[in-house]
Each structure stands twice: as C-alpha cells, then as structure tokens.
Design a protein around this motif. Structure first.
Motif, PDB file in Angstrom:
ATOM      1  N   VAL A 110       0.841  -1.201   0.000  1.00 16.26           N
ATOM      2  CA  VAL A 110       0.000   0.000   0.000  1.00 16.26           C
ATOM      3  C   VAL A 110       0.877   1.253   0.000  1.00 16.26           C
ATOM      4  N   GLU A 111       1.902   1.268   0.853  1.00 14.51           N
ATOM      5  CA  GLU A 111       2.808   2.414   0.902  1.00 14.51           C
ATOM      6  C   GLU A 111       3.560   2.585  -0.412  1.00 14.51           C
ATOM      7  N   PHE A 112       3.908   1.470  -1.042  1.00 15.73           N
ATOM      8  CA  PHE A 112       4.588   1.526  -2.331  1.00 15.73           C
ATOM      9  C   PHE A 112       3.700   2.185  -3.385  1.00 15.73           C
ATOM     10  N   VAL A 113       2.421   1.785  -3.428  1.00 19.83           N
ATOM     11  CA  VAL A 113       1.492   2.354  -4.409  1.00 19.83           C
ATOM     12  C   VAL A 113       1.226   3.832  -4.112  1.00 19.83           C
ATOM     13  N   LYS A 114       1.190   4.200  -2.838  1.00 20.09           N
ATOM     14  CA  LYS A 114       1.018   5.613  -2.498  1.00 20.09           C
ATOM     15  C   LYS A 114       2.219   6.435  -2.978  1.00 20.09           C
ATOM     16  N   ARG A 115       3.382   5.821  -2.925  1.00 20.61           N
ATOM     17  CA  ARG A 115       4.585   6.502  -3.390  1.00 20.61           C
ATOM     18  C   ARG A 115       4.620   6.593  -4.914  1.00 20.61           C
ATOM     19  N   TYR A 116       4.105   5.525  -5.573  1.00 20.55           N
ATOM     20  CA  TYR A 116       4.106   5.466  -7.039  1.00 20.55           C
ATOM     21  C   TYR A 116       2.670   5.230  -7.519  1.00 20.55           C
ATOM     22  N   PRO A 117       1.834   6.261  -7.553  1.00 25.01           N
ATOM     23  CA  PRO A 117       0.392   6.104  -7.825  1.00 25.01           C
ATOM     24  C   PRO A 117       0.052   5.628  -9.231  1.00 25.01           C
ATOM     25  N   ASP A 118       1.014   5.635 -10.155  1.00 27.89           N
ATOM     26  CA  ASP A 118       0.721   5.138 -11.500  1.00 27.89           C
ATOM     27  C   ASP A 118       0.882   3.621 -11.591  1.00 27.89           C
ATOM     28  N   VAL A 119       1.296   2.992 -10.497  1.00 26.64           N
ATOM     29  CA  VAL A 119       1.408   1.536 -10.448  1.00 26.64           C
ATOM     30  C   VAL A 119       0.067   0.945 -10.009  1.00 26.64           C
ATOM     31  N   GLU A 120      -0.371  -0.110 -10.688  1.00 26.17           N
ATOM     32  CA  GLU A 120      -1.573  -0.851 -10.291  1.00 26.17           C
ATOM     33  C   GLU A 120      -1.146  -2.191  -9.686  1.00 26.17           C
ATOM     34  N   VAL A 121      -1.872  -2.632  -8.662  1.00 27.89           N
ATOM     35  CA  VAL A 121      -1.558  -3.897  -8.001  1.00 27.89           C
ATOM     36  C   VAL A 121      -2.786  -4.793  -7.981  1.00 27.89           C
ATOM     37  N   ASP A 122      -2.577  -6.051  -8.349  1.00 26.23           N
ATOM     38  CA  ASP A 122      -3.623  -7.079  -8.276  1.00 26.23           C
ATOM     39  C   ASP A 122      -3.098  -8.168  -7.349  1.00 26.23           C
ATOM     40  N   MET A 123      -3.668  -8.271  -6.124  1.00 25.92           N
ATOM     41  CA  MET A 123      -3.230  -9.271  -5.146  1.00 25.92           C
ATOM     42  C   MET A 123      -4.231 -10.426  -5.109  1.00 25.92           C
ATOM     43  N   ASP A 124      -3.741 -11.621  -5.351  1.00 27.51           N
ATOM     44  CA  ASP A 124      -4.574 -12.820  -5.353  1.00 27.51           C
ATOM     45  C   ASP A 124      -4.204 -13.677  -4.154  1.00 27.51           C
ATOM     46  N   PHE A 125      -5.175 -13.910  -3.255  1.00 30.78           N
ATOM     47  CA  PHE A 125      -4.928 -14.741  -2.079  1.00 30.78           C
ATOM     48  C   PHE A 125      -5.352 -16.169  -2.390  1.00 30.78           C
ATOM     49  N   ASN A 126      -4.356 -17.029  -2.507  1.00 28.40           N
ATOM     50  CA  ASN A 126      -4.607 -18.402  -2.939  1.00 28.40           C
ATOM     51  C   ASN A 126      -3.615 -19.328  -2.267  1.00 28.40           C
ATOM     52  N   ASN A 127      -4.121 -20.412  -1.661  1.00 25.86           N
ATOM     53  CA  ASN A 127      -3.267 -21.340  -0.929  1.00 25.86           C
ATOM     54  C   ASN A 127      -2.585 -22.375  -1.821  1.00 25.86           C
ATOM     55  N   ARG A 128      -3.043 -22.515  -3.055  1.00 25.26           N
ATOM     56  CA  ARG A 128      -2.410 -23.525  -3.909  1.00 25.26           C
ATOM     57  C   ARG A 128      -1.070 -23.016  -4.438  1.00 25.26           C
ATOM     58  N   ASN A 129      -0.255 -23.937  -4.907  1.00 23.49           N
ATOM     59  CA  ASN A 129       1.072 -23.601  -5.421  1.00 23.49           C
ATOM     60  C   ASN A 129       0.923 -23.095  -6.859  1.00 23.49           C
ATOM     61  N   VAL A 130       0.790 -21.792  -7.010  1.00 23.05           N
ATOM     62  CA  VAL A 130       0.491 -21.174  -8.297  1.00 23.05           C
ATOM     63  C   VAL A 130       1.714 -21.243  -9.217  1.00 23.05           C
ATOM     64  N   ASP A 131       1.486 -21.560 -10.488  1.00 29.85           N
ATOM     65  CA  ASP A 131       2.530 -21.489 -11.497  1.00 29.85           C
ATOM     66  C   ASP A 131       2.626 -20.032 -11.954  1.00 29.85           C
ATOM     67  N   LEU A 132       3.659 -19.347 -11.503  1.00 25.46           N
ATOM     68  CA  LEU A 132       3.753 -17.909 -11.743  1.00 25.46           C
ATOM     69  C   LEU A 132       3.827 -17.571 -13.226  1.00 25.46           C
ATOM     70  N   VAL A 133       4.639 -18.312 -13.963  1.00 21.42           N
ATOM     71  CA  VAL A 133       4.820 -18.002 -15.376  1.00 21.42           C
ATOM     72  C   VAL A 133       3.550 -18.294 -16.160  1.00 21.42           C
ATOM     73  N   GLU A 134       2.985 -19.483 -15.961  1.00 21.24           N
ATOM     74  CA  GLU A 134       1.813 -19.885 -16.732  1.00 21.24           C
ATOM     75  C   GLU A 134       0.612 -19.006 -16.443  1.00 21.24           C
ATOM     76  N   GLU A 135       0.468 -18.559 -15.178  1.00 17.88           N
ATOM     77  CA  GLU A 135      -0.712 -17.789 -14.809  1.00 17.88           C
ATOM     78  C   GLU A 135      -0.464 -16.284 -14.800  1.00 17.88           C
ATOM     79  N   GLY A 136       0.735 -15.883 -15.205  1.00 16.59           N
ATOM     80  CA  GLY A 136       0.987 -14.467 -15.421  1.00 16.59           C
ATOM     81  C   GLY A 136       1.200 -13.637 -14.178  1.00 16.59           C
ATOM     82  N   PHE A 137       1.752 -14.227 -13.116  1.00 14.01           N
ATOM     83  CA  PHE A 137       2.037 -13.461 -11.906  1.00 14.01           C
ATOM     84  C   PHE A 137       3.481 -12.973 -11.923  1.00 14.01           C
ATOM     85  N   ASP A 138       3.685 -11.786 -11.373  1.00 16.21           N
ATOM     86  CA  ASP A 138       5.033 -11.226 -11.281  1.00 16.21           C
ATOM     87  C   ASP A 138       5.763 -11.690 -10.031  1.00 16.21           C
ATOM     88  N   LEU A 139       5.023 -11.812  -8.911  1.00 15.78           N
ATOM     89  CA  LEU A 139       5.633 -12.132  -7.623  1.00 15.78           C
ATOM     90  C   LEU A 139       4.739 -13.070  -6.835  1.00 15.78           C
TER      91      LEU A 139
END
Length: 289
Positions: A110-139
């Motif tokens: 939240v503090e990061f986005v307040k510092r850089y307001p042109d950045v958009e963040v999409d946070m997905d809360f998921n307990n499964r082991n997500v494939d970052l590359v296949e599902e398009g996640f950065d982190l």
C-alpha cells in the motif's frame, strides 16, 4: 523488420502460443501467423512444433538470447527518456496466502502504491502452489523452506514455528515432553501430516494425526483456542494469545529455525522496472523491521 519479434519473445517466455496470446490479449492464430512470417523472412525454423508442445531450435535459442538483450536495452532507453525511473507505472500481479501476507506484506505494498500512484496492483490470495509463469504473476509470497526450482527465492524475514495448545486441552491431555508423544494427541493439521523437529542438531519428522484440517492459520488458531488440540503455528500469529494465557507453548527446545517468508519470482531476462522496484522496496522494508 520488427514485425513478429514481440510475439516470438512472448512465446519464448510463456512456453506456448496459447499462453503468449493470453498475455498479449490477441488470438492464438495471430501469434502463430506472426511467428511463421518471421521464420519465413529469416529463412530459419525457430520452433520445433508437435501436437503437444513446442521447443526452441538451436537457431531459435540463439536468436532469442540476442533479441532479449536488444529489447532490454530498448526498455532501459525508453524508461530513461519517458521518466519511468522516476515514476514507474503499470500492473503488478502478486499471489500469496495467509495472515502474514494480509497483515504484514499488504500494508507495505500500500505504501509503495502511495509513493508510485501510476502503479496498479492485483493481489490474489490463494493457498495452492500457483505457477507464476503460466498464470501471469510477477511475484509470490510463500512460507516455509524453498525447494529447488526455476524461480528466484529471496527471504523477507524468518518465521519461527511453535507448538501451542489451550490450558483446557492440556487439563484433559497431559502435555507432551518429546515430539514422539504427539502421536497420542489430537494434532490440528495445516498443510502436511508431518512436523519437523530438531533432535540435538538432527532434523527429523514426526507423523501426526488429528480431526481438524485447514489451510488457513486463523481457522487453526480458532480450533486451538477452542481446546480442540495442538497446532503448529508461526510465533507471530500466536504471540499475543500466549502472553494473555489463552495458549501454552510446547516443546520449544525441539523447534526448527529454518522457516521463513519468501519473495519468489520467475527468472526473467526482461523484468519491468516497476516489478524490480517493488522487489527491492519489499526487501529493504523487511530488513528494517
């Protein structure tokens, strides 16, 4: 001259025409056509294609390495010209789960986005082991011990585990004095049915059983506070309840100390500046804690 190069690099990064098309928000046929035309212009086959998968040819692999270097230079040049180094912008997709992500990581983002307001963040809360590359996640924010993988894992902070039970449960069930005695107790299970302990410097696993299973720490905490059994939880989650006498820690001398929360991301040759900036921001923020 440039036609088809971006499509080619997206296929290389995402591993298939379909995933590349999703990432670029175009049709699969468009990706395939652009790559085919590129191959025709070059007079060289870049991908070996089968009905199930594609793979780079030797020529394609060499071409991709050179193109990635050129594209990174173009990105850096554009960033410098357009001022993105001062004002990053664009979407960052993050996946994680658990109380730690919600209460400790999210406020820093939240503090990061307040510092850089042109950045958009999409946070997905998921307990499964997500494939970052296949599902398009950065982190991703993950907890435990990192296994070998093709991902980069950097520790955010150590998180020591502890065994806890309520005084009511211990009145009915004598407290264990060794980890092996846990087999006689109702253990509240999170992810796996084996808990790790330190026996005089040697790490061993003890198989446990119980009648309550949940992949959310708050649900485990509620069951423990309710006197249902013994849980294995991070110290930061149970600390206040231990201090208030609502929970009692057990077998402290056997606890392992190699668990941590990790910042995980793909090994990408081309990482947007906004993502690199957030990675360094989070690592610096947690070092200061």
């Amino acid at each position: 001259m440039w036609q088809g190069l971006d499509e080619f690099l997206h296929v290389v990064e995402h591993g298939s025409f379909t995933h590349a098309a999703k990432a670029m928000e175009v049709s699969t046929s468009h990706i395939s056509r652009q790559v085919q035309q590129l191959e025709n212009r070059l007079g060289s086959v870049l991908f070996q294609r089968t009905t199930r998968k594609i793979s780079l040819t030797d020529a394609g692999r060499e071409y991709a390495v050179k193109l990635k270097a050129i594209k990174q230079e173009l990105i850096d040049a554009n960033n410098q010209l357009q001022g993105e180094q001062r004002r990053p912008k664009g979407l960052i997709r993050i996946t994680g789960a658990g109380e730690f992500v919600a209460t400790n990581v999210a406020p820093k983002i939240v503090e990061f986005v307040k510092r850089y307001p042109d950045v958009e963040v999409d946070m997905d809360f998921n307990n499964r082991n997500v494939d970052l590359v296949e599902e398009g996640f950065d982190l991703a924010i993950r907890f435990g011990r990192m296994q070998d993988s093709n991902l980069i894992a950097r520790p955010l902070c150590p998180r020591i585990m502890t065994l806890v039970a309520s005084p009511d449960y211990l009145q009915q069930n004598p407290a264990p004095t060794t980890p092996h005695q846990l087999t006689k107790h109702n253990c509240l299970v999170a992810m796996g049915k084996r808990w790790r302990f330190n026996f005089n410097g040697e790490i061993k696993e003890v198989k446990i059983t119980g009648n309550w299973r949940s992949n959310h720490p708050r649900a485990l905490l509620s069951a423990t506070l309710g006197g249902l059994g013994i849980a294995h939880l991070a110290c930061d989650i149970v600390e206040q309840y231990v201090q208030q006498g609502q929970l009692v820690t057990l077998l402290d001398e056997f606890q392992v100390t190699d668990n941590a929360s990790w910042l995980v991301y793909p090994r990408k040759d081309l990482m947007p500046y906004r993502v690199r900036l957030l990675i360094e921001y989070l690592l610096t923020s947690f070092r200061a804690c």
